[in-house]
Design a protein around this motif. Structure first.
Motif, mmCIF file in Angstrom:
data_model
loop_
_atom_site.group_PDB
_atom_site.id
_atom_site.type_symbol
_atom_site.label_atom_id
_atom_site.label_comp_id
_atom_site.label_asym_id
_atom_site.label_seq_id
_atom_site.Cartn_x
_atom_site.Cartn_y
_atom_site.Cartn_z
ATOM 1 N N UNK A 95 31.273 69.405 56.828
ATOM 2 C CA UNK A 95 31.437 70.428 55.800
ATOM 3 C C UNK A 95 30.334 70.325 54.765
ATOM 4 N N UNK A 96 29.946 69.113 54.436
ATOM 5 C CA UNK A 96 28.882 68.908 53.460
ATOM 6 C C UNK A 96 27.547 69.445 53.994
ATOM 7 N N UNK A 97 27.277 69.206 55.265
ATOM 8 C CA UNK A 97 26.041 69.734 55.852
ATOM 9 C C UNK A 97 26.073 71.262 55.903
ATOM 10 N N UNK A 98 27.232 71.821 56.208
ATOM 11 C CA UNK A 98 27.366 73.285 56.220
ATOM 12 C C UNK A 98 27.174 73.854 54.813
ATOM 13 N N UNK A 99 27.654 73.126 53.824
ATOM 14 C CA UNK A 99 27.468 73.548 52.432
ATOM 15 C C UNK A 99 25.979 73.607 52.083
ATOM 16 N N UNK A 100 25.229 72.586 52.456
ATOM 17 C CA UNK A 100 23.799 72.568 52.151
ATOM 18 C C UNK A 100 23.082 73.745 52.813
ATOM 19 N N UNK A 101 23.580 74.188 53.957
ATOM 20 C CA UNK A 101 22.953 75.299 54.669
ATOM 21 C C UNK A 101 23.369 76.658 54.145
ATOM 22 N N UNK A 102 24.645 76.804 53.793
ATOM 23 C CA UNK A 102 25.174 78.136 53.464
ATOM 24 C C UNK A 102 25.597 78.301 52.006
ATOM 25 N N UNK A 103 25.689 77.219 51.245
ATOM 26 C CA UNK A 103 26.135 77.343 49.872
ATOM 27 C C UNK A 103 27.558 77.851 49.777
ATOM 28 N N UNK A 104 27.829 78.653 48.752
ATOM 29 C CA UNK A 104 29.187 79.146 48.524
ATOM 30 C C UNK A 104 29.692 80.023 49.658
ATOM 31 N N UNK A 105 28.804 80.546 50.491
ATOM 32 C CA UNK A 105 29.225 81.361 51.629
ATOM 33 C C UNK A 105 29.887 80.520 52.716
ATOM 34 N N UNK A 106 29.855 79.199 52.557
ATOM 35 C CA UNK A 106 30.420 78.332 53.589
ATOM 36 C C UNK A 106 31.916 78.566 53.779
ATOM 37 N N UNK A 107 32.619 78.961 52.725
ATOM 38 C CA UNK A 107 34.075 79.139 52.825
ATOM 39 C C UNK A 107 34.439 80.183 53.872
ATOM 40 N N UNK A 108 33.610 81.198 54.035
ATOM 41 C CA UNK A 108 33.880 82.237 55.030
ATOM 42 C C UNK A 108 33.728 81.698 56.449
ATOM 43 N N UNK A 109 33.132 80.522 56.589
ATOM 44 C CA UNK A 109 32.904 79.937 57.904
ATOM 45 C C UNK A 109 33.922 78.846 58.230
ATOM 46 N N UNK A 110 34.777 78.517 57.281
ATOM 47 C CA UNK A 110 35.751 77.442 57.483
ATOM 48 C C UNK A 110 37.098 78.042 57.862
ATOM 49 N N UNK A 111 37.711 77.494 58.893
ATOM 50 C CA UNK A 111 39.035 77.929 59.304
ATOM 51 C C UNK A 111 40.014 76.779 59.219
ATOM 52 N N UNK A 112 41.201 76.990 59.764
ATOM 53 C CA UNK A 112 42.224 75.956 59.733
ATOM 54 C C UNK A 112 42.881 75.859 58.374
ATOM 55 N N UNK A 113 43.623 74.779 58.182
ATOM 56 C CA UNK A 113 44.295 74.538 56.899
ATOM 57 C C UNK A 113 43.501 73.492 56.139
ATOM 58 N N UNK A 114 43.189 73.772 54.885
ATOM 59 C CA UNK A 114 42.366 72.825 54.130
ATOM 60 C C UNK A 114 42.380 73.142 52.635
ATOM 61 N N UNK A 115 42.062 72.128 51.860
ATOM 62 C CA UNK A 115 41.647 72.269 50.467
ATOM 63 C C UNK A 115 40.468 71.331 50.313
ATOM 64 N N UNK A 116 39.395 71.809 49.703
ATOM 65 C CA UNK A 116 38.206 70.968 49.590
ATOM 66 C C UNK A 116 37.545 71.123 48.230
ATOM 67 N N UNK A 117 36.818 70.070 47.875
ATOM 68 C CA UNK A 117 36.022 70.062 46.649
ATOM 69 C C UNK A 117 34.650 69.496 46.998
ATOM 70 N N UNK A 118 33.606 70.193 46.582
ATOM 71 C CA UNK A 118 32.233 69.721 46.775
ATOM 72 C C UNK A 118 31.552 69.676 45.410
ATOM 73 N N UNK A 119 31.004 68.519 45.070
ATOM 74 C CA UNK A 119 30.236 68.354 43.849
ATOM 75 C C UNK A 119 28.776 68.186 44.252
ATOM 76 N N UNK A 120 27.945 69.125 43.841
ATOM 77 C CA UNK A 120 26.539 69.134 44.244
ATOM 78 C C UNK A 120 25.662 68.917 43.008
ATOM 79 N N UNK A 121 25.045 67.729 42.939
ATOM 80 C CA UNK A 121 24.203 67.402 41.784
ATOM 81 C C UNK A 121 22.886 68.163 41.819
ATOM 82 N N UNK A 122 22.360 68.406 43.027
ATOM 83 C CA UNK A 122 21.090 69.113 43.136
ATOM 84 C C UNK A 122 21.229 70.561 42.663
#
Length: 596
Positions: free
Chosen positions: A68-95
């Protein structure tokens, strides 16, 4: 209570370019799975999956926090549209100097947070968010009495918000932005061949149930005797090739017990059937604990029988329970869908005819006193109420009059029109042409995400057993959105396609039975059980002492309304009792205050 996803961070450090670079190494986030790299940290709970572009957009693979972290680096906030299943997530990006939070389509997993611009704290439980304080939200208290739960984004705590289902939150130096990451796109023009759709549907259910068996030593299922739970139980037996364990709750109260149908399904599929009959003594023993297990007041009375069901399954050695939630809301199974279609017929009349009819049905019309015509006037008056407010025409607290129920101080801080605006905003999120699909999308928020799923999640969590919802799998949800509207509600026939597609698999008795639900005969039992009545009276009296409700209303409710109509007014007694029992479970119960 323990949370599973939690953390707190200093936003001023994150938004400081010099300090932010050192943040990922020192940041402490808690989740079922946590991953970090030089720039960011991800914490997640649930069972997320990711689209696999190499295989095709429909293909998904189970995703770890690192993926998920690698997908975040590639897609940014658009990553949520690519995630399925049941989940809750938090990403803290210092960069990127931002925090990203997201929950799944139906908020199977939840995420609550508090931010003041300088600090962000989050948890999957509202009562575990750091710095939540002792101030309750007066509006949330009223919302609870109106909906029997507190719809997102409010929580009972004034400083804490909850992410709505299918939403994400981006916090950066420019502010806080909440967005819907899963669009409500219904394909109403699609007309698949029935035979092909039936086979696809059955295969999707089979795959969804099978996916939940991996890594589990013993999987059981809730069995109420309705079409959804019977379908899941039957598929479980068919896939495992064994007498799968199923668990049913009965009530010794006329009009409430559905054990007969659960037995029919269990015999039909050859299940290992476990039955338990709930008693008033069980309510006395468990109501306080069930109320206090939830992270905020929760008034769905089915929570208690669901807890007993899950507890028996856990004692039997099951490690996971399969619930049938979602079938009604995906395929058109709730009776109100047919009722609202009846009222919509009025709007098909020419406007000129309606203008002539309506004055004759006004409040002061003599026609309202004539038998036969009285019912016609009622139909016209009810039909004129626009959707979705029409769904709450007979809302219990509004029928009782909030001014006669709420304490004066609390009433003064409440906006009585807020629930209507909340419902209208939810209704407007879906632009489907058909009434049935708009009602389904509406129920995905209020019935599933904010009520039924927290009920089952709370019940199983309290019993110490995992739960899954096969009928809410992404592929089944997408499939349901591609079906013609009249396959969900054909004239006044509920869930037409679901039943026809499973004809020959489900017993005929279950296909033709009328829907009852999993209601608890609390009012009936309270009216005739002194100890239960004493528990309720004590709870309501304390609420009056707190100033939340009027003492004279409590007196009328317990001495007049409940004895006369226990099945109807018992619901108000239940939600008030559970509110007080939840308050008593708070460590600082005596110091809780409410404010706007």
């Amino acid at each position: 209570m323990k949370d599973r996803l939690a953390g707190q961070l200093d936003l001023t450090r994150l938004f400081d370019p010099l300090a932010a670079r050192a943040l990922p190494a020192s940041l402490v986030l808690r989740g079922n799975d946590v991953a970090r790299d030089a720039d960011a940290t991800c914490a997640v709970i649930g069972s997320p999956s990711l689209k696999n572009d190499l295989v095709g957009n429909a293909a998904r693979t189970t995703a770890s926090a690192g993926q998920l972290l690698r997908a975040w680096h590639e897609h940014g906030a658009e990553v949520a549209a690519r995630i399925g299943g049941s989940y809750a997530l938090v990403i803290v990006d210092a960069a990127r100097q931002c925090v990203f939070l997201a929950v799944d389509r139906f908020a199977v997993e939840t995420l609550c947070y508090r931010t003041d611009g300088e600090t962000l704290a989050f948890s999957d439980r509202a009562d575990c968010v750091e710095g939540r304080g002792n101030e309750l939200d007066a509006q949330a208290i009223f919302d609870y009495l109106y909906f029997h739960m507190i719809p997102a984004p409010r929580t009972i705590f004034r400083r804490v918000r909850r992410l709505p289902a299918a939403h994400a939150l981006l916090i950066d130096r420019y502010g806080v932005q909440e967005t819907r990451h899963w669009r409500l796109d219904f394909d109403e023009q699609n007309r698949p061949p029935f035979a092909a759709a039936r086979e696809t549907f059955r295969q999707l259910i089979r795959e969804s149930v099978a996916e939940q068996l991996s890594g589990q030593s013993r999987v059981g299922a809730f069995l109420s005797g309705g079409t959804d739970s019977s379908t899941v139980a039957g598929m479980l037996c068919q896939i495992t090739g064994t007498a799968a364990p199923v668990f049913s709750i009965g009530f010794d109260a006329e009009g409430y017990d559905e054990m007969e149908y659960a037995r029919i399904a269990a015999r039909h599929f050859g299940c290992e059937h476990h039955e338990y009959y709930l008693t008033p003594a069980d309510l006395l023993a468990s109501m306080p604990a069930v109320a206090q297990h939830h992270d905020q007041p929760f008034g769905n009375s089915s929570a208690l029988p669901a807890y007993y069901c899950a507890r028996i399954a856990q004692a039997d050695g099951c490690t996971r329970m399969l619930a049938g939630d979602g079938g009604d809301e995906l395929f058109g199974g709730n009776s109100r869908y047919a009722v609202q279609r009846l009222f919509e017929f009025y709007h098909a009349l020419p406007s000129g005819i309606r203008r002539r009819i309506e004055p004759a049905c006004a409040d002061d019309s003599p026609m309202r006193r004539i038998p036969g015509l009285k019912q016609v006037c009622g139909y016209v008056r009810h039909s004129r109420v626009p959707m979705p407010d029409r769904l709450q025409t007979f809302n219990l607290i509004m029928q009782l009059d909030p001014a006669q129920v709420l304490g004066a101080e609390l009433l003064g801080q409440v906006d009585l029109g807020e629930p209507s605006r909340h419902m209208q905003a939810t209704w407007n999120e879906c632009l489907a042409p058909s009434l049935i699909n708009r009602m389904l999308a509406y129920d995905w928020r209020y019935t599933l995400a904010d009520s039924d799923l927290p009920k089952v999640r709370g019940a199983t969590g309290m019993a110490g057993i995992a739960v899954a919802y096969p009928l809410l799998a992404d592929r089944l949800t997408d499939f349901s959105m591609s079906l013609p509207p009249d396959w969900k509600l054909r004239r006044f026939k509920l869930r037409w396609f679901f039943k026809e597609a499973l004809r020959g698999f489900l017993p005929d008795e279950i296909l033709i039975k009328k829907k009852k639900g999993f209601g608890l005969p609390f009012g009936v039992w309270t009216a005739r059980t002194p100890a239960l009545r004493e528990l309720a009276a004590d709870s309501l009296t304390t609420l009056a002492t707190r100033g939340m409700v009027r003492a004279d209303f409590v007196s009328r409710l317990m001495t007049e309304y409940l004895p006369e109509h226990p099945g109807y007014y018992g619901e108000m007694v239940w939600i008030l009792t559970m509110l007080e029992q939840w308050l008593r479970g708070q460590p600082e119960s005596s110091s809780l205050t409410w404010a706007n």
